[in-house]
Design an enzyme around this catalytic site. Structure first.
Site, mmCIF file in Angstrom:
data_model
loop_
_atom_site.group_PDB
_atom_site.id
_atom_site.type_symbol
_atom_site.label_atom_id
_atom_site.label_comp_id
_atom_site.label_asym_id
_atom_site.label_seq_id
_atom_site.Cartn_x
_atom_site.Cartn_y
_atom_site.Cartn_z
ATOM 1 N N CYS A 446 0.784 -1.233 0.139
ATOM 2 C CA CYS A 446 -0.022 0.157 -0.088
ATOM 3 C C CYS A 446 0.858 1.151 -0.062
ATOM 4 O O CYS A 446 0.710 2.299 -0.696
ATOM 5 C CB CYS A 446 -1.032 -0.068 1.075
ATOM 6 S SG CYS A 446 -0.146 -0.037 2.745
ATOM 7 N N HIS A 495 -3.068 1.127 7.127
ATOM 8 C CA HIS A 495 -3.110 1.116 5.571
ATOM 9 C C HIS A 495 -3.232 2.468 5.106
ATOM 10 O O HIS A 495 -3.766 3.232 5.615
ATOM 11 C CB HIS A 495 -4.587 0.163 5.328
ATOM 12 C CG HIS A 495 -4.577 -0.115 3.902
ATOM 13 N ND1 HIS A 495 -3.933 -0.607 3.029
ATOM 14 C CD2 HIS A 495 -5.621 0.023 2.964
ATOM 15 C CE1 HIS A 495 -4.466 -0.881 1.924
ATOM 16 N NE2 HIS A 495 -5.634 -0.151 1.919
ATOM 17 N N GLU A 507 -6.008 1.421 -4.307
ATOM 18 C CA GLU A 507 -5.202 0.770 -3.311
ATOM 19 C C GLU A 507 -4.545 -0.366 -3.809
ATOM 20 O O GLU A 507 -4.863 -1.216 -4.743
ATOM 21 C CB GLU A 507 -5.924 0.297 -2.073
ATOM 22 C CG GLU A 507 -7.280 -0.649 -2.324
ATOM 23 C CD GLU A 507 -7.876 -1.003 -1.161
ATOM 24 O OE1 GLU A 507 -7.606 -0.811 -0.243
ATOM 25 O OE2 GLU A 507 -8.851 -1.422 -1.346
#
Length: 533
Positions: A446, A495, A507
């Site tokens: 990420c 994240h 993402e």
């Protein structure tokens, strides 16, 4: 938990299996003898209780599946936090190693300088000592100093030059000794800093090891929860099948009971019609017998009258009485009407049977509908986007960032992968990432995807979500705009994704997945977003 679930499943499945078997046997018997069966009230009650128990058990399993699904989602969010713990530890370890390497190089250079200073000092000291010995030897023998001198003045000049050289050598020795001392002090200071840098490197290495161990332990817990979740889904589907079978068994018994009652009603209607027809036939026979008897009596009376009377006109009138036979036809008509009434009664019975059959079908349809229900789904949160857009160079930069990220759609997720130049090979984590072969994949995680995207506009981000969260300006989630960074976990330690607008984001989610566009997940999101341009 799974073992108890299996026990409960076995407990409820046994009576249901018995009901299904009984239903099959009843069906086969019905086919064999072509005679409707009449299941007892106890059988029907037992089947209904089994269906009710199966439905209760299914509801408990649906709740368990929902709970297990929530635990898996929470663990996956926690896994993201732990992955970023490892990323942070690796970034810190890399920085600590670089600092330790620089400190070691500085110590080596200082030690080299110190050794050179010591060598120069030793050489100068040697020269000074040699000169001192020469002066001492010549001082004891003035003749040697004055030897060859033209006069006393030249001899004195020689002696003065020798003294000046001695003083210069002494100053050189003192200066070199001072340099040696400073070099020794510098080497000592740098050595201390090197020791501190090495200690920092060791601490960072230990933190990295601890972070990877924590991730591995959480990964084992996640795998267990995922296995329980899958088992709960299997048990739920089996319970659905058992409930459907139980309801079918109840419907079959009710259908058998209805067929039996319809058959009994039909037989009763036939018996009633036959009895009525017999009664009508008997009444007709009695009426005919009575008519014949009346005719015979009338003929007898007429004969008696004829024998006593002198005229024949009355006899003729007696003959006309024969017309009373027509009443027999009237009696037959009455019998026909009775038969018609019997037929009407049968039609009424059939209408009642049809109505009851329709009600039974509707009841079965209702049961079937309730068995196909699904668990309630949580409504997605409202999109907080304000709809305002940026303009000018900032907007162009945002579009450049998003275009660069969108160009990586479909690229595999690789834990630890990605830099400013593009996707890179992932790293080992001892758990999920290894199971998906991330260390052999070229891709992004990420924070690797976001640092790559923003490198397109000259923004250098560290490969760790927590550090990325500390960059740029923070805005409330309600004011998020296209291009903002969205974070999950405390202080972004979990994240990161790039907001695209319209409730969408791009993402690199997790191992086994790819770079993709997803709906924004508000569960666990930080209260602020980060705007870099």
């Amino acid at each position: 938990m799974p073992s108890n679930r299996k026990v409960r499943a076995s407990y409820w499945t046994r009576p249901i299996a018995g009901i299904i078997t009984a239903g099959l046997l009843a069906t086969n018997t019905q086919v064999a003898v072509a005679q409707p069966l009449n299941p007892s009230d106890a059988q029907i009650r037992q089947a209904r209780e089994a269906a009710s128990n199966a439905e209760s058990y299914l509801q408990s399993l649906v709740a368990e599946v929902t709970s297990s699904e929530r635990r898996v989602a929470d663990l996956e969010l926690r896994m993201g936090t732990l992955r970023e713990d490892v990323n942070k530890a690796m970034v810190d370890l890399e920085n600590a190693r670089a600092a330790a390497d620089r400190a070691r190089v500085a110590v080596d250079e200082a030690r080299t300088h110190l050794d050179r200073s010591r060598a120069e000092l030793a050489s100068a000291q040697k020269q000074f000592n040699e000169l001192a010995r020469t002066i001492m030897r010549q001082g004891r023998s003035n003749g040697s100093i004055l030897e060859g001198a033209r006069d006393a003045s030249e001899a004195i000049n020689r002696l003065s030059a020798l003294r000046r050289e001695a003083d210069r050598q002494e100053q050189t020795v003192d200066s070199l000794d001072k340099n040696r001392t400073e070099a020794a002090n510098q080497e000592s200071t740098l050595r201390k800093k090197s020791d501190e840098a090495q200690q920092a490197e060791a601490t960072a290495n230990q933190r990295n090891t601890d972070a990877q161990n924590a991730y591995s332990e959480a990964n084992q817990e996640l795998q267990k929860e995922q296995a329980d979740y899958q088992q709960a889904q299997i048990d739920r589907d089996a319970a659905k099948a058992s409930l459907e079978a139980a309801r079918n068994a109840v419907n079959e018994l009710n259908s058998q009971r209805q067929d039996y009652e319809n058959e009994q009603a039909r037989k009763e209607a036939e018996d009633a019609a036959a009895k009525k027809a017999a009664e009508e036939a008997a009444a007709k026979t009695r009426a005919e017998a009575k008519t014949n008897q009346d005719e015979e009596d009338s003929s007898s009376d007429s004969a008696d009258e004829s024998s006593s009377s002198t005229g024949s006109t009355g006899s003729t009138g007696s003959t006309g009485s024969t017309g009373s036979t027509g009443s027999t036809g009237s009696t037959g008509s009455t019998g026909s009407t009775g038969s018609t009434g019997s037929t009407g009664s049968t039609g009424s019975t059939e209408s009642t049977d049809s109505t009851e059959s329709t009600e039974s079908s509707e009841s079965s349809s209702t049961d079937s509908s309730s068995s196909s229900g699904t668990p309630a789904q949580t409504a997605a949160p409202t999109n907080p986007e304000t709809g305002q857009s940026t303009s000018g160079s900032s907007n162009q930069k945002v579009e450049t960032v998003i275009a660069r990220a969108m160009g990586q759609l479909g690229v595999p997720y690789a834990w630890g992968g990605g830099n400013a130049n593009g996707p890179t090979k992932g790293i080992r984590d001892g758990g999920v990432a290894d199971a998906h072969g991330d260390y052999n994949k070229v891709g992004f995680d990420c924070s690797g995807l976001t640092l790559y995207a923003y490198a397109a506009v000259g923004i250098n981000l560290p490969h760790y979500t927590g550090y990325q969260y500390q960059r740029g300006k923070h805005y409330p989630v309600s004011q998020m705009k296209r291009g903002d960074l969205l974070f999950w976990g405390p202080n972004g330690h979990g994240h990161v994704a790039i907001y695209l607008g319209d409730g969408k984001m791009i993402e690199a989610p997790q191992s086994g997945s790819v770079v993709k566009i997803s709906p924004v997940r508000y569960n666990g999101m930080t209260p602020n977003v980060v705007r870099l341009v």
